[in-house]
Write an enzyme that holds these catalytic residues in place. Structure first.
Site, PDB file in Angstrom:
ATOM      1  N   CYS A 156       9.699   9.064  37.570  1.00 57.28           N
ATOM      2  CA  CYS A 156       9.262  10.125  36.962  1.00 57.28           C
ATOM      3  C   CYS A 156       8.596  11.063  36.111  1.00 57.28           C
ATOM      4  CB  CYS A 156      10.443   9.031  35.701  1.00 57.28           C
ATOM      5  SG  CYS A 156      11.406   8.940  35.487  1.00 57.28           S
ATOM      6  N   HIS A 188       7.889  12.596  28.677  1.00 60.53           N
ATOM      7  CA  HIS A 188       8.967  12.148  29.582  1.00 60.53           C
ATOM      8  C   HIS A 188      10.231  11.865  29.372  1.00 60.53           C
ATOM      9  CE1 HIS A 188      11.575  10.932  32.546  1.00 60.53           C
ATOM     10  NE2 HIS A 188      11.631   9.292  32.541  1.00 60.53           N
ATOM     11  N   ASN A 244      18.243  11.156  30.184  1.00 59.55           N
ATOM     12  CA  ASN A 244      16.494  10.529  30.999  1.00 59.55           C
ATOM     13  C   ASN A 244      16.694  11.797  32.544  1.00 59.55           C
ATOM     14  OD1 ASN A 244      14.746   9.843  32.858  1.00 59.55           O
ATOM     15  ND2 ASN A 244      14.989   8.327  31.992  1.00 59.55           N
TER      16      ASN A 244
HETATM   17  O1  UT7 Z   1      12.226   7.010  32.955  1.00 61.52           O
HETATM   18  C1  UT7 Z   1      11.232   5.968  33.762  1.00 61.52           C
HETATM   19  C2  UT7 Z   1      10.931   5.306  32.580  1.00 61.52           C
HETATM   20  N1  UT7 Z   1      12.199   4.864  31.534  1.00 61.52           N
HETATM   21  C3  UT7 Z   1      12.113   3.812  30.456  1.00 61.52           C
HETATM   22  O2  UT7 Z   1      11.217   4.417  30.103  1.00 61.52           O
HETATM   23  C4  UT7 Z   1      12.767   3.066  30.093  1.00 61.52           C
HETATM   24  C5  UT7 Z   1      12.319   2.265  28.716  1.00 61.52           C
HETATM   25  N2  UT7 Z   1      13.082   1.608  28.227  1.00 61.52           N
HETATM   26  C6  UT7 Z   1      13.713   1.478  27.443  1.00 61.52           C
HETATM   27  O3  UT7 Z   1      13.723   3.083  26.833  1.00 61.52           O
HETATM   28  C7  UT7 Z   1      14.574   0.458  26.342  1.00 61.52           C
HETATM   29  O4  UT7 Z   1      14.109  -0.983  27.703  1.00 61.52           O
HETATM   30  C8  UT7 Z   1      16.270   0.651  27.441  1.00 61.52           C
HETATM   31  C9  UT7 Z   1      16.609   1.870  26.597  1.00 61.52           C
HETATM   32  C10 UT7 Z   1      16.373   0.711  29.060  1.00 61.52           C
HETATM   33  C11 UT7 Z   1      16.893  -0.477  26.525  1.00 61.52           C
HETATM   34  O5  UT7 Z   1      16.696  -0.841  25.298  1.00 61.52           O
HETATM   35  P1  UT7 Z   1      15.712  -1.924  24.167  1.00 61.52           P
HETATM   36  O6  UT7 Z   1      16.246  -2.017  23.108  1.00 61.52           O
HETATM   37  O7  UT7 Z   1      15.018  -2.441  24.953  1.00 61.52           O
HETATM   38  O8  UT7 Z   1      17.305  -3.226  25.529  1.00 61.52           O
HETATM   39  P2  UT7 Z   1      16.786  -3.958  26.006  1.00 61.52           P
HETATM   40  O9  UT7 Z   1      17.591  -3.870  26.770  1.00 61.52           O
HETATM   41  O10 UT7 Z   1      16.300  -5.608  25.102  1.00 61.52           O
HETATM   42  O11 UT7 Z   1      18.806  -5.334  25.449  1.00 61.52           O
HETATM   43  C12 UT7 Z   1      19.322  -5.541  24.420  1.00 61.52           C
HETATM   44  C13 UT7 Z   1      20.339  -6.159  24.491  1.00 61.52           C
HETATM   45  C14 UT7 Z   1      20.618  -6.728  25.647  1.00 61.52           C
HETATM   46  O12 UT7 Z   1      22.194  -7.825  24.993  1.00 61.52           O
HETATM   47  P3  UT7 Z   1      20.926  -9.364  24.148  1.00 61.52           P
HETATM   48  O13 UT7 Z   1      20.748 -10.173  25.875  1.00 61.52           O
HETATM   49  O14 UT7 Z   1      20.114  -8.867  23.038  1.00 61.52           O
HETATM   50  O15 UT7 Z   1      22.567 -10.139  24.355  1.00 61.52           O
HETATM   51  C15 UT7 Z   1      21.132  -6.331  25.985  1.00 61.52           C
HETATM   52  O16 UT7 Z   1      22.401  -6.696  26.852  1.00 61.52           O
HETATM   53  O17 UT7 Z   1      20.883  -4.759  24.018  1.00 61.52           O
HETATM   54  C16 UT7 Z   1      22.554  -5.369  25.612  1.00 61.52           C
HETATM   55  N3  UT7 Z   1      22.676  -3.971  25.715  1.00 61.52           N
HETATM   56  C17 UT7 Z   1      23.748  -2.826  25.928  1.00 61.52           C
HETATM   57  N4  UT7 Z   1      25.138  -3.209  24.722  1.00 61.52           N
HETATM   58  C18 UT7 Z   1      25.253  -2.225  24.503  1.00 61.52           C
HETATM   59  C19 UT7 Z   1      21.349  -3.583  26.975  1.00 61.52           C
HETATM   60  N5  UT7 Z   1      22.724  -2.405  27.069  1.00 61.52           N
HETATM   61  C20 UT7 Z   1      23.240  -2.036  26.653  1.00 61.52           C
HETATM   62  C21 UT7 Z   1      24.401  -0.757  26.633  1.00 61.52           C
HETATM   63  N6  UT7 Z   1      25.717  -0.812  25.764  1.00 61.52           N
HETATM   64  N7  UT7 Z   1      24.404   0.142  27.104  1.00 61.52           N
END
Ligand code: UT7
Length: 339
Positions: free
Chosen positions: A113, A252, A282
């Site tokens: 990225c 980004h 993204n």
């Molecule tokens: O491009 C390279 C650089 N990339 C980035 O900068 C990405 C950086 N990361 C992010 O943008 C975020 O971490 C995400 C958007 C990927 C995820 O958001 P988050 O607020 O960090 O969520 P999380 O991964 O901590 O997940 C929270 C909850 C989990 O459930 P539990 O364990 O709390 O029950 C996940 O299983 O949300 C769940 N979850 C979803 N729920 C509905 C994860 N993906 C989804 C989804 N729909 N698509």
């Protein structure tokens, strides 16, 4: 010796015509529009049809950038991508040939990225050193070909697309000038963003776990905010810009919350933050030039604006750049023609 600078003189973009909305994804994955939009700012993304490649998108975007610059060719073609058409050979020479530029040097650059900011640094350095007078720098990706469609943690985040800029030699003070760049990496955390298979360590791509992109989103989030803030602040300080003097902050495009958090830490007002996330998601190495082309087409960038770019991604890699926006008209290519 003449003080030569790299100046952006053209910008072009190409998005594939097919669009997948969050609601479309919620029909096949355990997710909702509200979850995706509130956590990321993404509402829809463009995706290629089977058979359309990164090179197809990159060729269209490259042609559009050359048209925007009013040029037929350039001295070097650089492609920032993590999703090349094949493992071997590089995709950039084929793009160059399709643009009628067979013969010019062309290579791929893999910084995930951060690829566009890495490419900008290479292009600006080569022009500054007098090696080349003009560079076509393309960011193009087809992440839809590497994400696991069943993994809601990544499948909802990425989209396909390409954008490109033309850089030419110019004098200091010319609008479009790349003023300063800084890059960094930390391979100790390479495993946070990876495609495990297909390389020399694990050549086989015979199961889904080895061929698909994977990311520890939460860990990447924290590191992205910290590294982008540090790197962007350092570049702004190097060119003597106070936060209120930055007209556009183009980070980004991974997550709207990351962009807001970095801008807040830098002291840049929220209305100066460029976010195309709702429309494209993204697009990895293509995201910054796509956001620049989009912002310019919306009238969000004017000649002479102070633009601060910052990126973070797999590697881990990061980088930032300060540039002055040129008076260029972005050209948007309609859709790629398969090669
Ligand atoms: O491009 C390279 C650089 N990339 C980035 O900068 C990405 C950086 N990361 C992010 O943008 C975020 O971490 C995400 C958007 C990927 C995820 O958001 P988050 O607020 O960090 O969520 P999380 O991964 O901590 O997940 C929270 C909850 C989990 O459930 P539990 O364990 O709390 O029950 C996940 O299983 O949300 C769940 N979850 C979803 N729920 C509905 C994860 N993906 C989804 C989804 N729909 N698509």
């Amino acid at each position: 010796m003449l003080d030569v600078r790299a100046v952006v003189t053209g910008i072009g973009s190409c998005l594939p015509p097919d669009v997948v909305s969050n609601d479309d994804l919620s029909l096949v994955l355990d997710t909702t529009h509200d979850w995706i939009f509130s956590r990321t700012g993404i509402a829809r993304r463009h995706v290629v049809r089977p058979g359309t490649s990164t090179g197809d998108l990159g060729t269209a975007a490259g042609a559009a950038a050359l048209e925007s610059a009013g040029r037929r060719g350039c001295d070097l073609v650089l492609l920032a991508t993590t999703t090349p058409d094949q493992r071997c050979p590089a995709t950039a020479p084929q793009i160059a040939a399709r643009l009628g530029l067979a013969g010019v040097p062309a290579f791929d650059l893999a910084a995930v990225c951060s690829g566009f900011v890495y490419g900008l640094t290479v292009a600006a350095s080569m022009i500054g050193a007098g090696t080349y007078d003009s560079v076509l720098l393309i960011g193009a990706e087809t992440y839809s070909t590497i994400v696991d469609p069943a993994d809601r943690g990544t499948a909802v985040l990425f989209g396909d697309g390409a954008a490109a800029v033309v850089l030419e030699r110019g004098l200091p003070g010319t609008p479009g000038e790349v003023l300063h760049v800084e890059l960094g990496s930390d391979g100790d955390h390479a495993g946070l963003i990876s495609v495990p298979g297909g390389g020399s360590r694990a050549p086989h791509l015979d199961d889904d776990a080895s061929r698909h992109f994977r990311m520890d989103g939460r860990e990447v989030y924290v590191r992205a905010v910290a590294a982008m803030t540090r790197s962007a602040r350092s570049v702004a300080e190097a060119v003597g810009w106070r936060p209120e003097e930055i007209d556009a902050f183009v980070g980004h495009q991974a997550n709207a919350r990351i962009l807001r958090a970095v801008a807040r830490r830098l002291g840049v007002a929220e209305e100066r933050v460029v976010s195309q996330l709702a429309e494209v998601g993204n697009t990895a190495g293509a995201s910054i030039p796509l956001a620049l082309a989009w912002a310019a087409s919306q009238g969000r960038l004017a000649k002479g604006d102070r633009v601060l770019l910052t990126a973070f991604g797999g590697g881990l890699t990061w980088g930032s750049a300060a540039m002055v926006w040129p008076g260029v008209h972005p050209v948007r290519a309609e859709g790629p023609s398969p090669g």
